[in-house]
Design an enzyme around this catalytic site. Structure first.
Site, PDB file in Angstrom:
ATOM      1  N   LYS A 533       0.860  -1.184   0.000  1.00 22.95           N
ATOM      2  CA  LYS A 533       0.000   0.000   0.000  1.00 22.95           C
ATOM      3  C   LYS A 533       0.892   1.229   0.000  1.00 22.95           C
ATOM      4  CE  LYS A 533      -4.171   1.162   1.669  1.00 22.95           C
ATOM      5  NZ  LYS A 533      -5.329   1.038   1.523  1.00 22.95           N
ATOM      6  N   ASP A 630     -13.234   3.197   8.319  1.00 22.55           N
ATOM      7  CA  ASP A 630     -13.556   3.043   6.906  1.00 22.55           C
ATOM      8  C   ASP A 630     -13.847   1.582   6.596  1.00 22.55           C
ATOM      9  OD1 ASP A 630     -14.100   3.810   4.353  1.00 22.55           O
ATOM     10  OD2 ASP A 630     -12.012   4.006   3.725  1.00 22.55           O
TER      11      ASP A 630
END
Ligand SMILES: *[C@@H]1O[C@H](CO)[C@@H](O)[C@H](O)[C@H]1NC(C)=O
Ligand SMILES: *[C@@H]1O[C@H](CO)[C@@H](O)[C@H](O)[C@H]1NC(C)=O
Ligand SMILES: *[C@@H]1O[C@H](CO)[C@@H](O)[C@H](O)[C@H]1NC(C)=O
Ligand SMILES: *[C@@H]1O[C@H](CO)[C@@H](O)[C@H](O)[C@H]1NC(C)=O
Ligand SMILES: *[C@@H]1O[C@H](CO)[C@@H](O)[C@H](O)[C@H]1NC(C)=O
Ligand SMILES: *[C@@H]1O[C@H](CO)[C@@H](O)[C@H](O)[C@H]1NC(C)=O
Ligand SMILES: *[C@@H]1O[C@H](CO)[C@@H](O)[C@H](O)[C@H]1NC(C)=O
Length: 821
Positions: A533, A630
């Site tokens: 990421k 999230d």
């Protein structure tokens, strides 16, 4: 219940003659009888069993009580924990006078002594797990509940019987397969102003208390919940802590583990395992005396601060994050010339409290203060309701240790302060008041001529305030902590390695675009597949803070969380390297017409439970108490066996947001955001619960909340579900592509829990531990949900009170993706 002679004769006969253990399942043993190794007593409701057992591969035999129908063997009480029998020749001999002795074949190694001879003694195993010895009168002459080992069962009392002088403590096992007396003891002491104390040997490790009428000070975890109700009772005869389980079909126990953890566990029939409900130790602030004398521990970003009016004793070590010396007064006490008291609120009360009054009357707060003032060594006082008689005056002598700050809740504490300190505080307060008054006056007369004059007075006052020495803050905090460079315990990957692994971050290797930047698939030189990421935004954090956060996050390990393998830091470039999940993310199955068929109901239910477990770990069981912020289908990755793994957790922390309750930047995804978060930027574990509820409904229906379309109305998925629920047709929500046999009960339960999670008011939403319980125990009553927040799509705007059209007011909104990828 009463002893039946013929039954026992039969029982003894069969067991002796044919060696059939426990086949007859009597729950009593009568005098003149013997319980041999291999024979057992079983309680009338088939819940507990009493007899001889071994643990693991060991051949040592113990006499004890365990749950009858639970595999693996779960022992709740042991008679001879320190004296195992090395052969199978053990037997419990019950003499006609009522004395019980355990023999290893040659010598007696354990006794129950009765103080008087009984005429018809009976030993009985009750269905609550208590092994009792009764005589003619029916009262208990001895009971195993008085001799707790490491397990507190519902109804067992931890504490004191003041009449007999009996004290009941919990003591850990030596290890998970050795019941011998371990290092940790959990007890309620002293009897006057009782605290719960966990000791390792003689050393206090953790402490909660005293009881303040609602809870043991600092133990917010010990509060009523859907499964059990904690209770404290203090009377003239007894002082004890216990807990009760409202639904008697639920098995629940409280243990002190061999590592010294205090845990509530509940048996889940669904998955055949003990589920962890609560661990009493929550964060580093719980550790005994973590901040030294007069230090106050703040759990949100673990650190110590001095109480107002105090300053670090050795600023040097304080800067090096060694808080053990604690704090000292800025101005020394002067008892003769009159000290006073300053009130501190939201505190965990310090250790070593003393009850001042006897229990027959209670003092008012003023009288309590006067009592404390009389004695120069009284450092603090407060009034709390220990005995349920309206309040007790409690005092502290000597330094105040082991305090903690609670943003919500906590108790008041009045601490002795020098007159000079009081004056300085009063001065600052008065000036503040004057300042406020001046401001108000000013605004009224601003337009008038007089305004000029007032303005001058205000300015002079303001200057004085600046000079005032005392700050209004509760605490002093030294922020200069740039000195330590912690050793990185996490693998650091070089940029060249990561770049090579991902083919220079080529487009073909890109497997997703999350809220914080793109994700690439890579293969390390070792052959291991990883997901990389690449964090797009600069976190605004220093390098050291970034590393610290990553190390903390990497320590979170749970089978429903994606594992963080390491990070890569080079220049401005920050990357996180995770283990790769071959089945990508849940949304790629759930919202795809063909792949959706692979998700059978059983799989979906397992995914719902798995996500709940992972989230519960983040919220409760990990030391950090992380709010995900999230949670959505694309953040649930699936491993080779389609087990769910939550990803992207803790990223909000890496971006330096820590756990403030308000945030300027709203990170989240439309369709999953709770009303209070989307509108006010207010986030909490309950906003995660909301997102989880949306996810559950999406999993059941196979439809997205955001972008949901129905020909008959313009409700979103939540509104649609709510409509079906009220019409009594919740099963219509079910994905028509699920082909396996479906448990309608389970589906309805999931929908109901989903609706509970997305309720408008965050107080109404359950915690993740309740969610997990409601999902995995069919016998738990699930409450009726109230209307969800956000019943229509945000964009359709305006027609319900819960729609958002004032988003622009205060907050910058970073919506990570609208429709998923
Ligand atoms: C136990 O045995 C003794 C002697 O055999 C007998 O007198 C007594 O009644 C027995 N007691 C019970 C409770 O069976
Ligand atoms: C019983 O314990 C004693 C003392 O520990 C020991 O000497 C004896 O051998 C044991 N007997 C059996 C049958 O195990
Ligand atoms: C029972 O009495 C014996 C001898 O008086 C003593 O050694 C033993 O410790 C006592 N057992 C218990 C459990 O109190
Ligand atoms: C507390 O204990 C006393 C004495 O054991 C008992 O009479 C009383 O009912 C108990 N109170 C509660 C609330 O359980
Ligand atoms: C769990 O299973 C046991 C045995 O099958 C049963 O007695 C009990 O009622 C069940 N409990 C729950 C909560 O379903
Ligand atoms: C408190 O009251 C009880 C009964 O009301 C009495 O027996 C006891 O002596 C009193 N104790 C004190 C210290 O006054
Ligand atoms: C103050 O309280 C302490 C602790 O209770 C006691 O030992 C001491 O004698 C008291 N001093 C005075 C002057 O009352």
């Amino acid at each position: 219940m009463k002893f039946s002679f013929s039954l026992v004769i039969y029982y003894v006969f069969t067991s002796l003659a044919f060696q059939i253990p426990s086949a007859t399942a009597a729950d009593t043993l009568a005098a003149n009888n013997t319980l041999k190794d291999g024979q057992t007593l079983v309680s009338s409701g088939q819940r507990f069993e009493f007899g001889f057992f071994s643990l693991g591969s060991s051949s040592r035999r113990y006499l004890g009580i365990w749950y009858k129908n639970i595999n693996p063997l779960t022992v709740v009480w042991v008679a001879n924990r320190d004296d195992p029998i090395t052969s199978s020749s053990g037997s419990l001999v019950f003499n006609p006078q009522g004395a019980l002795s355990l023999s290893n074949g040659t010598v007696f190694i354990w006794f129950v002594n009765v103080t008087r001879a009984l005429s018809n003694p009976v030993l009985q195993l009750l269905d609550n797990g208590n092994l009792v010895l009764t005589g003619d009168g029916g009262d208990y002459l001895w009971q195993s509940f008085d001799y707790i080992t490491d397990t507190l069962l519902p109804g067992m009392k931890l504490g004191w019987n003041l009449k007999t002088g009996l004290k009941r403590d919990m003591t850990s096992w030596l290890s998970s397969d050795d019941p011998a007396t371990g290092e940790f003891t959990f007890s309620l002491d002293p009897p006057e102003a009782p605290e719960l104390v966990l000791r390792k040997g003689d050393q206090k490790e953790y402490r909660w208390g005293p009881w303040d009428g609602v809870r043991f000070s600092g133990s917010n975890e010990l509060r009523p919940n859907p499964v059990y109700t904690p209770e404290f009772n203090s009377s003239r005869e007894e002082i004890y802590y216990t807990f009760k389980v409202d639904d008697s079909s639920i098995l629940s126990r409280f243990i002190v583990t061999s590592q010294g953890l205090l845990q509530y566990l509940t048996w889940t029939n669904h998955s055949n395992e003990w589920a962890l409900m609560v661990t009493l130790q929550r964060d580093s602030c719980d550790r005994y005396e973590s901040c030294g004398p007069y230090g106050n521990c703040y759990a949100d970003d673990p650190n110590c601060r001095c109480l107002r009016g105090f300053t670090p004793k050795s600023p040097e070590s304080w800067r090096l994050i060694d808080w053990s010396d604690g704090c000292v007064r800025k101005r020394g006490l002067d008892c003769q010339n009159g000290d006073g008291f300053v009130k501190y609120d939201r505190m965990k009360l310090p250790d070593n409290s003393h009850l001042v009054t006897n229990r027959n009357f209670s003092l008012s707060l003023e009288e309590c203060e006067a009592e404390c003032l009389k004695n120069c060594s009284c450092m603090a006082y407060t009034k709390i309701d220990i005995h349920g008689n309206g309040g007790d005056c409690v005092m502290w002598f000597g330094d105040l240790v082991d305090m903690k700050y609670f943003p919500n809740g906590g108790s008041n504490l009045y601490i002795r302060m020098a007159q000079a300190e009081l004056e300085s505080i009063a001065d600052a307060k008065r000036k503040k008041r004057v300042k406020v008054a001046a401001l108000i006056t000013m605004s009224i007369v601003l337009g008038m001529l007089l305004g000029v004059l007032v303005w001058r007075i205000y300015l002079t006052r303001k200057a004085k305030i600046r000079r005032a020495a005392i700050s209004e803050n509760n605490s002093y905090r030294d922020t200069n902590d740039e000195t330590q460079e912690g050793d990185l315990e996490l693998p650091l990957f070089g940029l060249d390695v990561v770049s090579a692994a991902t083919n220079k971050f080529s487009f073909e290797k890109k497997i997703g675009e999350g809220g914080f930047g793109p994700v690439y698939k890579g293969v390390l030189p070792t052959g291991q597949e990883v997901a990389v990421k690449r964090l797009s935004q600069n976190s605004g954090q220093g390098l050291r803070e970034f590393k610290n956060e990553v190390i903390l996050i990497s320590k979170l390990q749970h089978r429903n969380l994606v594992k963080l393998l390491g990070c890569c830091i080079q220049g401005e470039e920050r990357m996180l390297i995770y283990e790769y999940q071959p089945n990508k993310s849940l949304d790629q199955f759930l919202f795809d017409k063909t792949r959706r068929k692979f998700l059978t109901w059983k799989k979906r239910f397992d995914i719902v439970i798995g996500i709940a477990r992972g989230l519960l770990y983040l919220h409760q069981d990990s030391r950090l108490r992380i709010i995900h912020r999230d949670l959505k289908a694309s953040n649930i990755l699936l491993d080779g066996e389609m087990n769910p793994k939550i990803s992207d957790f803790g990223i909000a922390r890496i971006f330096g947001e820590k756990t403030q309750e308000m945030t300027k930047r709203v990170i989240g995804t439309y369709g999953y955001m709770s009303p209070e978060y989307a509108m006010g930027g207010h986030f909490s574990v309950k906003s995660d619960v909301f997102s989880y509820g949306v996810l559950v409904l999406e999993i059941v229906s196979g439809k997205k909340n955001w972008g949901f379309y129905h020909p008959d109305h313009d409700l979103n998925l939540l509104g649609h579900t709510w409509k079906l629920w009220n019409e009594g047709n919740p099963l219509e929500l079910m994905d028509e592509l699920m082909e396996d046999t479906i448990s309608e009960n389970e589906v309805v339960r999931c929908i109901q829990v989903g609706l509970l999670c997305v309720q408008q008011r965050m107080e109404d939403r359950p915690t993740m531990s309740s969610v997990l319980l409601m999902l995995s125990n069919e016998s738990i009553m699930v409450p009726q949900p109230k209307e969800p927040g956000f019943c229509t799509e945000i964009s359709s705007g305006g027609d319900t009170s819960s729609s958002v059209n004032n988003l622009h007011t205060a907050n910058e909104l970073t919506v990570t993706d609208l429709g998923g990828r």
